[in-house]
Write a protein that holds these residues in place. Sequence first.
Motif: not given
Length: 265
Positions: A225-248
């Motif tokens: 809806r926001a026309n965002s530049h979007t990426v999806e992270v496989n296996g990521a929990s809600h804590s993706v900001y902490e568990s996948h810091p490189i991607e973030v």
Amino acid sequence: MKKSTNIIARLSKIGLFFALILTFAVAEAQQQPSGTKNVVLVHGAFVDGSGWKPVYDILIKKGYHVSIVQQPLTTFANDVNAVKRILDLQDGPCILVAHSYGGAIITEAGNDPHVAGLVYIAAHAPDKGENEAANGKLYPPAYKSLQKTADGFDYINPAHFHADFAADLPAGIAEFAAHAQMLTADEVFHAVIQNPAWRSKPNWYMVAKSDRIINPDLERMYAKRANSHTVEVNGASHSVYESHPIEVAKLIIEAARQAPIGKQK
């Protein structure tokens, strides 16, 4: 012969000196980020800003100036104002980043003129007239561990925090986060958005594909809806900001490089 040897030795030393200068210059240049240099990170419900440290460390090493908001989670207005205080301290344009409930906060606070772009990390991005509680019912989440205190503050049952909130973090880290929760006023989830910044500013979105707190399909709806530049992270929990810091961090850097910024101080 001895004189020639001395000259060669001196030339070698001079060459080494200039080589060292060039090495330091290159290293310095590599630490100067292109595009927007300031990044402001906003945490979500039930946690504080310390979870951003892995992302913070990466961005700092890349030369970015990073600030982390510690909003009180008591009222929506207080949380928006906490973000605005940090925005007022920036010396130029910034990328405003949020996780979870923090997305609703930056959807309003992102109208601040300091903000060049928005980054949503598994976050709510309501439209005008919407609130995240109602949107969550359209795409129900998987977790059932929400608890409420007698005076209207929400938290996640610590016994289920690891599985529901942070399944891809080590058990010890998740257990500490479970017992260090910032209880969050239930009313903040019902705050109605008045002026969504994502409608007027460029934005980026990260979908956590194994999120149990926000349904990944709701995240996808927000991003589309926001026309965002979007990426999806496989296996990521809600804590993706902490568990996948490189991607973030990579997504934040992309936003910093691509957002239109005008002249910075």
